[in-house]
Design a protein around this motif. Structure first.
Motif, PDB file in Angstrom:
ATOM      1  N   VAL A   1      -3.890   7.963  10.666  1.00  0.00           N
ATOM      2  CA  VAL A   1      -2.735   7.706   9.819  1.00  0.00           C
ATOM      3  C   VAL A   1      -1.614   7.168  10.694  1.00  0.00           C
TER       4      VAL A   1
ATOM      5  N   PHE B   1       2.296   5.985  11.021  1.00  0.00           N
ATOM      6  CA  PHE B   1       3.615   6.173  10.429  1.00  0.00           C
ATOM      7  C   PHE B   1       4.521   5.027  10.896  1.00  0.00           C
TER       8      PHE B   1
ATOM      9  N   TYR C   1       0.843  -1.188   0.000  1.00  0.00           N
ATOM     10  CA  TYR C   1       0.000   0.000   0.000  1.00  0.00           C
ATOM     11  C   TYR C   1       0.881   1.242   0.000  1.00  0.00           C
ATOM     12  N   ALA C   2       0.405   2.283  -0.667  1.00  0.00           N
ATOM     13  CA  ALA C   2       1.188   3.517  -0.746  1.00  0.00           C
ATOM     14  C   ALA C   2       1.276   4.210   0.606  1.00  0.00           C
ATOM     15  N   SER C   3       0.243   4.108   1.424  1.00  0.00           N
ATOM     16  CA  SER C   3       0.246   4.740   2.741  1.00  0.00           C
ATOM     17  C   SER C   3      -0.446   3.822   3.732  1.00  0.00           C
ATOM     18  N   ASN C   4      -0.034   3.918   4.973  1.00  0.00           N
ATOM     19  CA  ASN C   4      -0.626   3.117   6.034  1.00  0.00           C
ATOM     20  C   ASN C   4      -1.745   3.917   6.699  1.00  0.00           C
ATOM     21  N   GLU C   5      -2.995   3.592   6.367  1.00  0.00           N
ATOM     22  CA  GLU C   5      -4.151   4.304   6.896  1.00  0.00           C
ATOM     23  C   GLU C   5      -5.209   3.316   7.356  1.00  0.00           C
TER      24      GLU C   5
END
Length: 228
Positions: A223, A225, A185-189
């Protein structure tokens, strides 16, 4: 022994497909089919979900009706009745994910896929083996026109996927059963849909606009990190 296997009957009481029943005699599944059909003949609307079956060992037949089919789960020994019923419901959910509409005609048209699912979801010791849909799709391909054409042409696409070459990365390649391997995944959300409820007791002389229940929806986004 816990669960002996599964038997799927049509609406006339005739078997469509069943497990191998390697640890029992050939007449063992027939005794459970006859016991259920005899119980249905006496009272088709009021049949106990667990039926005693007279065999050499203590055995019972747990059954669940699903559409125009009925799934039987013979058990033997000291077994919690909720255990076979939970397995039957899990197998019904798997059939719904594979075929969408579970019916006798669908199971007959996809006989090979259903038999593979029976072999992969239950081991020889009577315990559930692979029941996660993500793991099963790496072992048993869902039915499609392409896979049927390849099987007719002689291309064993299932063996190539199981070996880790070709279309898949091999079964059980993911350490998490419900998560496919290689997902990025592009971002961890993480998204949460929060529901708040407020209940109150009001006097009956309150105005008509008063409400005794307040319900609001909040959509939160968190979100996370992580260090690369």
């Amino acid at each position: 022994m816990a669960i002996e296997g599964l038997i799927i009957l049509d609406n006339t009481g005739r078997p469509i497909i069943q497990s191998g029943f390697r640890s029992t005699s050939p007449s063992f599944p027939l005794l459970h089919i006859d016991a259920l059909n005899n119980a249905l003949a006496k009272s088709s609307e009021d049949v106990d979900p667990v039926i005693y079956v007279p065999t050499a060992s203590a055995a019972a037949c747990c059954h669940v009706k699903c559409g125009d089919i009925r799934i039987l789960c013979p058990v033997s020994g000291d077994v919690d009745p909720l255990f076979p019923f939970a397995f039957i419901q899990t197998f019904i959910d798997i059939l719904n994910e594979y075929f969408g509409n579970v019916s006798a005609a669908t199971l007959k048209d996809n006989f090979d896929v259903v038999y593979q699912l029976l072999e992969e979801t239950l081991d020889s010791g009577g315990h559930p083996l692979t029941t996660s849909s993500n793991a099963l799709r790496d072992i048993v391909l869902p039915p499609s026109l392409l896979t049927k054409l390849l099987n007719v042409a002689g291309a064993n696409i299932t063996s190539s996927i199981n070996s880790g070459s070709g279309l898949g990365s091999g079964p059980f390649s993911s350490p998490i059963p419900w998560r496919k391997a290689g997902l990025r995944y592009a971002s961890n959300e993480i998204y949460f849909d929060m529901v708040e409820e407020l209940k109150a007791i009001i006097n009956r002389s309150a105005p008509p606009t008063a409400s005794c229940r307040l319900q609001t929806h909040k959509f939160w986004q968190i979100v996370l990190f992580t260090l690369a």
